[in-house]
Design a protein around this motif. Structure first.
Motif, PDB file in Angstrom:
ATOM      1  N   PRO A  18      -0.319  -5.635   1.671  1.00  0.00           N
ATOM      2  CA  PRO A  18      -1.537  -4.860   1.973  1.00  0.00           C
ATOM      3  C   PRO A  18      -1.617  -4.429   3.436  1.00  0.00           C
ATOM      4  CG  PRO A  18      -2.072  -6.740   0.584  1.00  0.00           C
ATOM      5  CD  PRO A  18      -0.647  -6.926   1.024  1.00  0.00           C
ATOM      6  N   ALA A  19      -1.263  -5.333   4.355  1.00  0.00           N
ATOM      7  CA  ALA A  19      -1.327  -4.992   5.778  1.00  0.00           C
ATOM      8  C   ALA A  19      -0.291  -3.937   6.136  1.00  0.00           C
ATOM      9  CB  ALA A  19      -1.125  -6.251   6.626  1.00  0.00           C
ATOM     10  N   TRP A  20       0.890  -4.006   5.517  1.00  0.00           N
ATOM     11  CA  TRP A  20       1.932  -3.012   5.787  1.00  0.00           C
ATOM     12  C   TRP A  20       1.461  -1.626   5.372  1.00  0.00           C
ATOM     13  CZ3 TRP A  20       4.928   0.322   2.757  1.00  0.00           C
ATOM     14  CH2 TRP A  20       6.039   0.893   3.402  1.00  0.00           C
ATOM     15  N   LEU A  21       0.834  -1.523   4.233  1.00  0.00           N
ATOM     16  CA  LEU A  21       0.314  -0.230   3.782  1.00  0.00           C
ATOM     17  C   LEU A  21      -0.793   0.273   4.693  1.00  0.00           C
ATOM     18  CD1 LEU A  21       0.144  -0.803  -0.087  1.00  0.00           C
ATOM     19  CD2 LEU A  21       1.680   0.758   1.102  1.00  0.00           C
ATOM     20  N   ALA A  22      -1.676  -0.625   5.099  1.00  0.00           N
ATOM     21  CA  ALA A  22      -2.831  -0.230   5.910  1.00  0.00           C
ATOM     22  C   ALA A  22      -2.439   0.146   7.331  1.00  0.00           C
ATOM     23  CB  ALA A  22      -3.849  -1.366   5.940  1.00  0.00           C
ATOM     24  N   ALA A  23      -1.267  -0.263   7.774  1.00  0.00           N
ATOM     25  CA  ALA A  23      -0.853  -0.010   9.162  1.00  0.00           C
ATOM     26  C   ALA A  23      -0.588   1.459   9.446  1.00  0.00           C
ATOM     27  CB  ALA A  23       0.390  -0.837   9.491  1.00  0.00           C
ATOM     28  N   ASP A  24      -0.343   2.243   8.423  1.00  0.00           N
ATOM     29  CA  ASP A  24      -0.043   3.667   8.605  1.00  0.00           C
ATOM     30  C   ASP A  24      -0.571   4.430   7.393  1.00  0.00           C
ATOM     31  OD1 ASP A  24       0.951   6.206   8.942  1.00  0.00           O
ATOM     32  OD2 ASP A  24       3.025   5.585   9.310  1.00  0.00           O
ATOM     33  N   PRO A  25      -1.532   5.341   7.585  1.00  0.00           N
ATOM     34  CA  PRO A  25      -2.094   6.081   6.445  1.00  0.00           C
ATOM     35  C   PRO A  25      -1.035   6.826   5.632  1.00  0.00           C
ATOM     36  CG  PRO A  25      -3.414   6.419   8.421  1.00  0.00           C
ATOM     37  CD  PRO A  25      -2.191   5.699   8.851  1.00  0.00           C
ATOM     38  N   GLN A  26       0.071   7.214   6.274  1.00  0.00           N
ATOM     39  CA  GLN A  26       1.128   7.929   5.564  1.00  0.00           C
ATOM     40  C   GLN A  26       1.778   7.056   4.488  1.00  0.00           C
ATOM     41  OE1 GLN A  26       1.887  11.214   5.868  1.00  0.00           O
ATOM     42  NE2 GLN A  26       0.131  11.294   7.237  1.00  0.00           N
ATOM     43  N   ARG A  27       1.706   5.747   4.670  1.00  0.00           N
ATOM     44  CA  ARG A  27       2.336   4.849   3.710  1.00  0.00           C
ATOM     45  C   ARG A  27       1.604   4.802   2.375  1.00  0.00           C
ATOM     46  NH1 ARG A  27       3.644  -0.151   7.928  1.00  0.00           N
ATOM     47  NH2 ARG A  27       5.284   0.948   9.080  1.00  0.00           N
ATOM     48  N   LEU A  28       0.417   5.361   2.317  1.00  0.00           N
ATOM     49  CA  LEU A  28      -0.347   5.400   1.068  1.00  0.00           C
ATOM     50  C   LEU A  28      -0.058   6.665   0.276  1.00  0.00           C
ATOM     51  CD1 LEU A  28      -3.779   4.100   2.387  1.00  0.00           C
ATOM     52  CD2 LEU A  28      -2.165   2.849   0.946  1.00  0.00           C
ATOM     53  N   ARG A  29       0.828   7.499   0.782  1.00  0.00           N
ATOM     54  CA  ARG A  29       1.118   8.774   0.128  1.00  0.00           C
ATOM     55  C   ARG A  29       2.465   8.704  -0.587  1.00  0.00           C
ATOM     56  NH1 ARG A  29      -0.046  13.583   4.313  1.00  0.00           N
ATOM     57  NH2 ARG A  29       0.113  14.733   2.341  1.00  0.00           N
ATOM     58  N   GLY A  30       2.591   9.484  -1.650  1.00  0.00           N
ATOM     59  CA  GLY A  30       3.863   9.573  -2.360  1.00  0.00           C
ATOM     60  C   GLY A  30       3.943   8.624  -3.539  1.00  0.00           C
ATOM     61  N   GLU A  31       5.030   8.735  -4.282  1.00  0.00           N
ATOM     62  CA  GLU A  31       5.269   7.881  -5.441  1.00  0.00           C
ATOM     63  C   GLU A  31       6.004   6.616  -5.006  1.00  0.00           C
ATOM     64  OE1 GLU A  31       3.985   8.643  -8.397  1.00  0.00           O
ATOM     65  OE2 GLU A  31       3.149  10.455  -7.483  1.00  0.00           O
ATOM     66  N   PHE A  32       5.738   5.520  -5.705  1.00  0.00           N
ATOM     67  CA  PHE A  32       6.280   4.223  -5.311  1.00  0.00           C
ATOM     68  C   PHE A  32       7.105   3.592  -6.426  1.00  0.00           C
ATOM     69  CE2 PHE A  32       2.666   4.919  -2.606  1.00  0.00           C
ATOM     70  CZ  PHE A  32       2.977   4.323  -1.397  1.00  0.00           C
ATOM     71  N   ALA A  33       8.217   2.986  -6.030  1.00  0.00           N
ATOM     72  CA  ALA A  33       8.986   2.087  -6.898  1.00  0.00           C
ATOM     73  C   ALA A  33       9.137   0.780  -6.131  1.00  0.00           C
ATOM     74  CB  ALA A  33      10.350   2.680  -7.236  1.00  0.00           C
ATOM     75  N   LEU A  34       8.766  -0.323  -6.748  1.00  0.00           N
ATOM     76  CA  LEU A  34       8.792  -1.615  -6.073  1.00  0.00           C
ATOM     77  C   LEU A  34       9.682  -2.581  -6.851  1.00  0.00           C
ATOM     78  CD1 LEU A  34       5.556  -0.522  -6.248  1.00  0.00           C
ATOM     79  CD2 LEU A  34       5.339  -2.273  -4.499  1.00  0.00           C
ATOM     80  N   VAL A  35      10.370  -3.429  -6.115  1.00  0.00           N
ATOM     81  CA  VAL A  35      11.200  -4.465  -6.729  1.00  0.00           C
ATOM     82  C   VAL A  35      10.687  -5.823  -6.281  1.00  0.00           C
ATOM     83  CG1 VAL A  35      13.502  -5.427  -7.029  1.00  0.00           C
ATOM     84  CG2 VAL A  35      13.207  -2.954  -6.775  1.00  0.00           C
ATOM     85  N   LEU A  36      10.141  -6.577  -7.215  1.00  0.00           N
ATOM     86  CA  LEU A  36       9.742  -7.945  -6.949  1.00  0.00           C
ATOM     87  C   LEU A  36      10.993  -8.811  -7.051  1.00  0.00           C
ATOM     88  CD1 LEU A  36       7.268  -9.814  -6.464  1.00  0.00           C
ATOM     89  CD2 LEU A  36       7.132 -10.063  -8.958  1.00  0.00           C
ATOM     90  N   HIS A  37      11.369  -9.462  -5.958  1.00  0.00           N
ATOM     91  CA  HIS A  37      12.622 -10.203  -5.920  1.00  0.00           C
ATOM     92  C   HIS A  37      12.556 -11.442  -6.809  1.00  0.00           C
ATOM     93  CE1 HIS A  37      14.666  -8.401  -2.175  1.00  0.00           C
ATOM     94  NE2 HIS A  37      13.687  -7.577  -2.542  1.00  0.00           N
ATOM     95  N   PRO A  38      13.708 -11.923  -7.248  1.00  0.00           N
ATOM     96  CA  PRO A  38      13.723 -13.163  -8.037  1.00  0.00           C
ATOM     97  C   PRO A  38      13.232 -14.335  -7.206  1.00  0.00           C
ATOM     98  CG  PRO A  38      15.857 -12.044  -8.095  1.00  0.00           C
ATOM     99  CD  PRO A  38      15.055 -11.394  -7.024  1.00  0.00           C
ATOM    100  N   HIS A  39      12.868 -15.416  -7.900  1.00  0.00           N
ATOM    101  CA  HIS A  39      12.547 -16.648  -7.183  1.00  0.00           C
ATOM    102  C   HIS A  39      13.767 -17.088  -6.387  1.00  0.00           C
ATOM    103  CE1 HIS A  39       8.634 -17.501  -8.942  1.00  0.00           C
ATOM    104  NE2 HIS A  39       9.110 -17.134 -10.100  1.00  0.00           N
ATOM    105  N   GLU A  40      13.552 -17.574  -5.186  1.00  0.00           N
ATOM    106  CA  GLU A  40      14.662 -18.041  -4.369  1.00  0.00           C
ATOM    107  C   GLU A  40      15.326 -19.249  -5.025  1.00  0.00           C
ATOM    108  OE1 GLU A  40      13.463 -18.831  -0.423  1.00  0.00           O
ATOM    109  OE2 GLU A  40      12.764 -16.788  -0.020  1.00  0.00           O
ATOM    110  N   ALA A  41      16.622 -19.424  -4.729  1.00  0.00           N
ATOM    111  CA  ALA A  41      17.368 -20.537  -5.314  1.00  0.00           C
ATOM    112  C   ALA A  41      16.661 -21.848  -5.017  1.00  0.00           C
ATOM    113  CB  ALA A  41      18.786 -20.569  -4.748  1.00  0.00           C
ATOM    114  N   GLY A  42      16.491 -22.638  -6.063  1.00  0.00           N
ATOM    115  CA  GLY A  42      15.857 -23.941  -5.911  1.00  0.00           C
ATOM    116  C   GLY A  42      14.352 -23.901  -6.075  1.00  0.00           C
ATOM    117  N   ALA A  43      13.783 -22.688  -6.117  1.00  0.00           N
ATOM    118  CA  ALA A  43      12.335 -22.589  -6.302  1.00  0.00           C
ATOM    119  C   ALA A  43      12.019 -22.590  -7.783  1.00  0.00           C
ATOM    120  CB  ALA A  43      11.799 -21.309  -5.653  1.00  0.00           C
ATOM    121  N   ALA A  44      11.138 -23.443  -8.183  1.00  0.00           N
ATOM    122  CA  ALA A  44      10.784 -23.527  -9.604  1.00  0.00           C
ATOM    123  C   ALA A  44       9.846 -22.398  -9.959  1.00  0.00           C
ATOM    124  CB  ALA A  44      10.116 -24.864  -9.892  1.00  0.00           C
TER     125      ALA A  44
END
Length: 310
Positions: free
Chosen positions: A239-265
């Motif tokens: 949220p803070a990254w988006l709010a830091a620059d109004p331009q970041r709220l423009r355009g189409e988005f594709a997001l990748v939620l990373h896998p759980h880190e090794a060893g994380a349940a």
């Protein structure tokens, strides 16, 4: 079928003249069955990403079914292809079943028909799946022409290591409760997850994903376009990254939620409950947690009270 001789190829944009000639040379000698649907991927932003085979097929087919005829006509003219309005068939999410029958009728007459969505590979997140299913049900062929895809584009830039598995989820629900319930389910998903979002809803999605805290997410904004941005951060920072620059709220988005880190349940039931409680009333959070996890609602309610008071 081959393209016409070079001098008769309709070329309206000089920058694509050589591409059309190359398409004829590279793809013209291949076999293109009649009575078949050609599922054609188109650029997601950068016109130069169109393939030579796509150019050849869009020139060759008898008709082009498309998600938006005006958008497709603009694309065709941009790459130097002139097709009349009568050669375009509107086929989108609101008329796909009915329009599919019109396409099938053409195929049964021996025509070749291409299908394109507004951008990317049809039938993944865009319309086209019902059309392809109907074509198969009619005993006809659907031939894929691979190309641009926001899903694979985002994955390739995310730097996911280890287990290569991923889940394509696409757009999450627009209603807050349903969206938070979906995010709670994603918290339990150990693999990478690909999400898509529109600019007017990206802030709400970011707030929901922030409840995943330190799990990494890669944000792809305006992929392949002039102002493309790709950044990886903890979900809590989104949220803070988006709010830091109004331009970041423009355009189409594709997001990748990373896998759980090794060893994380993977997240347990209490974590799901906590995520939902952060955004929803306690009773609603308990109800959704019970539906997601299968745990008894009364026991979850007692744990919710302890979490709230603790």
């Amino acid at each position: 079928m081959s393209l016409p001789a070079t001098e008769s190829v309709p070329i309206g944009k000089p920058s694509f003249q050589h591409a059309l000639e190359a398409a004829r040379a590279a793809a013209g000698g291949q076999h293109y069955p009649s009575g078949a649907l050609y599922v054609v991927a188109t650029p997601i932003g950068n016109l130069a990403d169109i393939t030579l085979r796509a150019l050849h097929v869009l020139l060759m087919v008898d008709a082009i079914a498309c998600e938006d005829t005006r958008h497709t006509q603009h694309l065709l003219r941009a790459v130097g292809i002139q097709r009349s309005g009568s050669e375009l068939i509107a086929l989108h999410e609101h008329n796909e079943i009915e329009a599919a029958q019109a396409v099938i009728a053409r195929l049964q007459e021996g025509q070749r028909v291409a299908y394109v969505s507004d951008a990317g590979t049809p039938a993944v997140s865009d319309p086209g799946a019902r059309l392809v299913a109907a074509v198969h049900a009619a005993g006809l062929r659907a031939i894929p022409l691979p190309g641009a895809s926001s899903v694979t584009c985002a994955l390739s830039a995310a730097g996911i290591t280890g287990d290569p598995g991923f889940v394509f989820t696409g757009f999450l629900p627009s209603k807050q409760g349903e969206r938070m319930s979906a995010v709670a389910e994603l918290a339990r998903e150990p693999r990478a997850v690909v999400l898509l979002e529109a600019p007017h809803r990206i802030a709400a999605l970011a707030d929901a994903l922030a409840t995943l805290e330190e799990r990494l997410v890669t944000v792809g904004r305006e992929l392949t376009k002039q102002f493309e941005q790709i950044a990886t951060m903890a979900c809590a920072a989104l949220p803070a990254w988006l709010a830091a620059d109004p331009q970041r709220l423009r355009g189409e988005f594709a997001l990748v939620l990373h896998p759980h880190e090794a060893g994380a349940a993977p997240s347990d039931d209490d974590r799901v409950l906590r995520l939902l409680m952060a955004e929803l009333p306690l009773k609603t959070a308990v109800k959704l947690t019970a539906e997601i996890t299968g745990q008894a609602r009364n026991a979850l309610y007692e744990r919710a009270l302890k979490q709230r008071d603790g």
